[in-house]
Motif scaffolding. Sequence first.
Motif, PDB file in Angstrom:
ATOM      1  N   VAL A  86     -59.616  25.007 -36.547  1.00  0.00           N
ATOM      2  CA  VAL A  86     -58.585  24.013 -36.240  1.00  0.00           C
ATOM      3  C   VAL A  86     -57.292  24.353 -36.967  1.00  0.00           C
ATOM      4  CG1 VAL A  86     -57.883  21.600 -36.622  1.00  0.00           C
ATOM      5  CG2 VAL A  86     -60.104  22.096 -35.604  1.00  0.00           C
ATOM      6  N   ILE A  87     -57.382  24.626 -38.256  1.00  0.00           N
ATOM      7  CA  ILE A  87     -56.186  24.951 -39.046  1.00  0.00           C
ATOM      8  C   ILE A  87     -55.517  26.209 -38.507  1.00  0.00           C
ATOM      9  CG2 ILE A  87     -55.363  25.676 -41.337  1.00  0.00           C
ATOM     10  CD1 ILE A  87     -56.048  22.649 -41.098  1.00  0.00           C
ATOM     11  N   LYS A  88     -56.287  27.245 -38.243  1.00  0.00           N
ATOM     12  CA  LYS A  88     -55.711  28.500 -37.734  1.00  0.00           C
ATOM     13  C   LYS A  88     -55.070  28.299 -36.352  1.00  0.00           C
ATOM     14  CE  LYS A  88     -58.788  31.824 -40.093  1.00  0.00           C
ATOM     15  NZ  LYS A  88     -58.514  31.600 -41.384  1.00  0.00           N
ATOM     16  N   ALA A  89     -55.725  27.534 -35.503  1.00  0.00           N
ATOM     17  CA  ALA A  89     -55.170  27.286 -34.166  1.00  0.00           C
ATOM     18  C   ALA A  89     -53.855  26.507 -34.256  1.00  0.00           C
ATOM     19  CB  ALA A  89     -56.184  26.540 -33.299  1.00  0.00           C
ATOM     20  N   LEU A  90     -53.815  25.495 -35.100  1.00  0.00           N
ATOM     21  CA  LEU A  90     -52.576  24.720 -35.273  1.00  0.00           C
ATOM     22  C   LEU A  90     -51.463  25.614 -35.814  1.00  0.00           C
ATOM     23  CD1 LEU A  90     -54.082  21.430 -36.727  1.00  0.00           C
ATOM     24  CD2 LEU A  90     -53.027  21.703 -34.466  1.00  0.00           C
ATOM     25  N   GLU A  91     -51.781  26.452 -36.793  1.00  0.00           N
ATOM     26  CA  GLU A  91     -50.792  27.368 -37.361  1.00  0.00           C
ATOM     27  C   GLU A  91     -50.266  28.334 -36.310  1.00  0.00           C
ATOM     28  OE1 GLU A  91     -52.361  27.583 -41.992  1.00  0.00           O
ATOM     29  OE2 GLU A  91     -53.049  29.103 -40.569  1.00  0.00           O
ATOM     30  N   LYS A  92     -51.107  28.755 -35.384  1.00  0.00           N
ATOM     31  CA  LYS A  92     -50.709  29.680 -34.319  1.00  0.00           C
ATOM     32  C   LYS A  92     -49.859  29.003 -33.255  1.00  0.00           C
ATOM     33  CE  LYS A  92     -52.810  33.751 -34.713  1.00  0.00           C
ATOM     34  NZ  LYS A  92     -52.169  35.019 -34.706  1.00  0.00           N
TER      35      LYS A  92
END
Length: 158
Positions: A86-92
Amino acid sequence: MKKVRIVLIGAGDRGTTYANLGAESCPEMEIVAVADPDPVRRNYIRDKFGLDEESCFEWGEDLLRLPKMADAAIIATQDKMHYEPVIKALEKGYHVLCEKPMSPDAKEIVEMGKMAEKYNRIFSICHVLRYSPFFTKLKSLLDSGKIGRLMSIHHIEE
């Protein structure tokens, strides 16, 4: 109309259900990549949605290392494994649909919400009630046999 492009991280029962229901009810939705460690589940999504091998990943981390390839991500990994993707997807820059529960850790839940705000992304949670006190108690009663044998359940939530 432009298609809404989706990456699916976690192709178990929930992830596959969301992908299939989305495709059936929303022709504007397009699954463009899948990540799942189980090759049978991964290949099902590959074949169902006509993906090439380069769009199929064993791990969500591998998919999320690549440049952004879709508008949104469905995160349907195991409950304790939602936070990192979730964190990585939001950052992307992905909008995120996350399977519930978001996390068993309250700090992770707060952090996910903060990251969605920081990156101005839609962050939605699927509302599955399997851990709610009502259903946990009902399951316990059924398993114990205290209320008899289950014949049928009809549930409506308003």
